[in-house]
Design a protein around this motif. Structure first.
Motif, mmCIF file in Angstrom:
data_model
loop_
_atom_site.group_PDB
_atom_site.id
_atom_site.type_symbol
_atom_site.label_atom_id
_atom_site.label_comp_id
_atom_site.label_asym_id
_atom_site.label_seq_id
_atom_site.Cartn_x
_atom_site.Cartn_y
_atom_site.Cartn_z
ATOM 1 N N ALA A 171 1.290 2.313 -10.170
ATOM 2 C CA ALA A 171 1.187 1.935 -11.589
ATOM 3 C C ALA A 171 0.086 2.786 -12.237
ATOM 4 O O ALA A 171 -1.063 2.355 -12.398
ATOM 5 C CB ALA A 171 0.909 0.441 -11.715
ATOM 6 N N GLY A 218 -9.804 3.966 -6.045
ATOM 7 C CA GLY A 218 -8.471 3.375 -6.203
ATOM 8 C C GLY A 218 -7.426 4.013 -5.311
ATOM 9 O O GLY A 218 -7.692 4.360 -4.153
ATOM 10 N N VAL A 219 -6.251 4.191 -5.865
ATOM 11 C CA VAL A 219 -5.137 4.708 -5.080
ATOM 12 C C VAL A 219 -5.406 6.160 -4.642
ATOM 13 O O VAL A 219 -4.998 6.577 -3.551
ATOM 14 C CB VAL A 219 -3.811 4.560 -5.876
ATOM 15 N N ASP A 256 0.856 -1.192 0.000
ATOM 16 C CA ASP A 256 0.000 0.000 0.000
ATOM 17 C C ASP A 256 0.893 1.243 0.000
ATOM 18 O O ASP A 256 1.627 1.484 0.962
ATOM 19 C CB ASP A 256 -0.874 -0.054 1.264
ATOM 20 N N ILE A 257 0.798 2.029 -1.063
ATOM 21 C CA ILE A 257 1.676 3.190 -1.235
ATOM 22 C C ILE A 257 1.494 4.220 -0.107
ATOM 23 O O ILE A 257 2.419 4.963 0.214
ATOM 24 C CB ILE A 257 1.438 3.838 -2.629
ATOM 25 N N ASP A 293 0.388 -6.352 -11.977
ATOM 26 C CA ASP A 293 1.498 -5.396 -11.985
ATOM 27 C C ASP A 293 2.780 -6.031 -11.463
ATOM 28 O O ASP A 293 3.870 -5.709 -11.930
ATOM 29 C CB ASP A 293 1.140 -4.150 -11.168
ATOM 30 N N SER A 314 -2.565 4.718 -14.297
ATOM 31 C CA SER A 314 -3.528 4.370 -15.369
ATOM 32 C C SER A 314 -3.888 2.886 -15.489
ATOM 33 O O SER A 314 -4.732 2.530 -16.303
ATOM 34 C CB SER A 314 -3.059 4.839 -16.766
ATOM 35 N N THR A 315 -3.228 2.019 -14.706
ATOM 36 C CA THR A 315 -3.469 0.581 -14.917
ATOM 37 C C THR A 315 -4.665 0.037 -14.145
ATOM 38 O O THR A 315 -4.993 -1.139 -14.253
ATOM 39 C CB THR A 315 -2.233 -0.264 -14.534
ATOM 40 N N GLY A 316 -5.321 0.901 -13.367
ATOM 41 C CA GLY A 316 -6.530 0.476 -12.657
ATOM 42 C C GLY A 316 -7.750 0.758 -13.507
ATOM 43 O O GLY A 316 -7.873 0.269 -14.633
ATOM 44 N N VAL A 317 -8.636 1.602 -13.006
ATOM 45 C CA VAL A 317 -9.881 1.885 -13.742
ATOM 46 C C VAL A 317 -9.614 2.586 -15.076
ATOM 47 O O VAL A 317 -10.433 2.520 -15.985
ATOM 48 C CB VAL A 317 -10.903 2.703 -12.923
ATOM 49 N N TYR A 318 -8.465 3.214 -15.239
ATOM 50 C CA TYR A 318 -8.161 3.879 -16.516
ATOM 51 C C TYR A 318 -7.731 2.901 -17.608
ATOM 52 O O TYR A 318 -7.555 3.293 -18.760
ATOM 53 C CB TYR A 318 -7.134 5.001 -16.327
HETATM 54 P P1 ADP Z 1 -6.084 4.894 -12.584
HETATM 55 O O1 ADP Z 1 -7.377 5.616 -12.559
HETATM 56 O O2 ADP Z 1 -4.914 5.779 -12.966
HETATM 57 O O3 ADP Z 1 -6.120 3.620 -13.356
HETATM 58 P P2 ADP Z 1 -6.286 3.398 -10.059
HETATM 59 O O4 ADP Z 1 -6.242 3.943 -8.686
HETATM 60 O O5 ADP Z 1 -7.542 2.741 -10.511
HETATM 61 O O6 ADP Z 1 -5.827 4.591 -11.025
HETATM 62 O O7 ADP Z 1 -5.098 2.364 -10.244
HETATM 63 C C1 ADP Z 1 -3.756 2.716 -10.403
HETATM 64 C C2 ADP Z 1 -2.886 1.632 -9.806
HETATM 65 O O8 ADP Z 1 -2.819 1.810 -8.394
HETATM 66 C C3 ADP Z 1 -3.408 0.223 -10.022
HETATM 67 O O9 ADP Z 1 -2.299 -0.598 -10.371
HETATM 68 C C4 ADP Z 1 -3.953 -0.174 -8.656
HETATM 69 O O10 ADP Z 1 -3.861 -1.553 -8.450
HETATM 70 C C5 ADP Z 1 -2.992 0.562 -7.769
HETATM 71 N N1 ADP Z 1 -3.435 0.811 -6.389
HETATM 72 C C6 ADP Z 1 -4.693 0.925 -5.891
HETATM 73 N N2 ADP Z 1 -4.664 1.187 -4.572
HETATM 74 C C7 ADP Z 1 -3.337 1.258 -4.228
HETATM 75 C C8 ADP Z 1 -2.629 1.503 -3.018
HETATM 76 N N3 ADP Z 1 -3.259 1.735 -1.853
HETATM 77 N N4 ADP Z 1 -1.263 1.481 -3.062
HETATM 78 C C9 ADP Z 1 -0.611 1.272 -4.211
HETATM 79 N N5 ADP Z 1 -1.217 1.043 -5.381
HETATM 80 C C10 ADP Z 1 -2.567 1.028 -5.394
#
Ligand code: ADP
Length: 205
Positions: free
Chosen positions: A144, A60-61, A38-39, A190, A146-150
């Motif tokens: 990472a 997300g993050v 978790d970042i 990832d 853009s690799t989530g919902v984007y």
């Molecule tokens: P985006 O809209 O840019 O795709 P997201 O938040 O959906 O952003 O995802 C971006 C990345 O962050 C994904 O790889 C997701 O798995 C990762 N992520 C989500 N929550 C956390 C967290 N607490 N710590 C680190 N990475 C996270």
């Protein structure tokens, strides 16, 4: 050269393009690391938030960072009046262990053609690194972007992330200014992507 993926599947374009492109460097290898977790837990000069154009929080993050940083972060973000895709804006970290947050906005993959998405993703990494150096941030953790919902494919995104950081760390403008770049992985996709991409951009000595 076709590099096999972690699941044994051949990965065509981006990985093969990276292979053999970078020379091994012990100094550069010492400055990058992949860390899974978790970042928001990282005690570091800056963490990178994959935000949206409003900078007013989201899922997300982004949601995790705002939840951990507390309401003062949102307050500062409101004052920034948004952020363009591919750009970066810096705030303090407030209740986070990180001193700063670098808010960047990645491309929404399905709304762009491949080249535009790639250029915008690369721009996110470039602008975050520029912003880091301009603010005396010496250690930075990227999620990472853009690799989530984007929806950016995680393997292609890991290639862009690692090769862009590699190129910048070699640039004389960054000489002696960045001590550590952490690529933070969260989901299994990832982890696999960086397992392959990191040693291509930073080959073992
Ligand atoms: P985006 O809209 O840019 O795709 P997201 O938040 O959906 O952003 O995802 C971006 C990345 O962050 C994904 O790889 C997701 O798995 C990762 N992520 C989500 N929550 C956390 C967290 N607490 N710590 C680190 N990475 C996270």
């Amino acid at each position: 050269l076709i590099v096999p993926g972690a699941d044994g599947e051949a990965i065509p374009a981006p990985f093969s393009a990276l292979s053999g492109q970078f020379a091994p460097s012990a100094d550069l290898n010492d400055r990058v690391v992949v860390w899974r977790g978790d970042i928001t837990r990282l005690k570091i000069d800056a963490i990178v938030n994959a935000a949206n154009n409003s900078l007013l929080g989201g899922g997300g993050v982004d949601g995790a960072i705002h939840a951990a940083a507390g309401p003062d972060l949102l307050e500062e973000c409101i004052g920034l009046r948004g952020c363009e895709t591919g750009d970066c804006k810096i705030t303090r970290g407030y209740r986070l262990p990180a001193k700063h947050v670098l808010h960047t906005v990645g491309p929404i993959y399905h709304r762009r053609n491949e080249e535009e998405a790639q250029a915008e993703l690369v721009s996110c990494y470039e602008r975050c690194m520029e912003c880091a150096v301009a603010n005396e941030v010496r250690t930075v953790a990227f999620c990472a972007i853009s690799t989530g919902v984007y929806g950016y494919p995680s393997k292609a995104a890991a290639v862009e992330a690692t090769r862009t950081v590699r190129r910048l760390l070699e640039d004389e403008r960054y000489a002696g200014k960045i001590d550590r770049v952490v690529f933070v992985t969260f989901v299994q996709n990832d982890v696999q992507a960086y397992d392959i991409a990191l040693p291509l951009a930073f080959p073992p000595v």
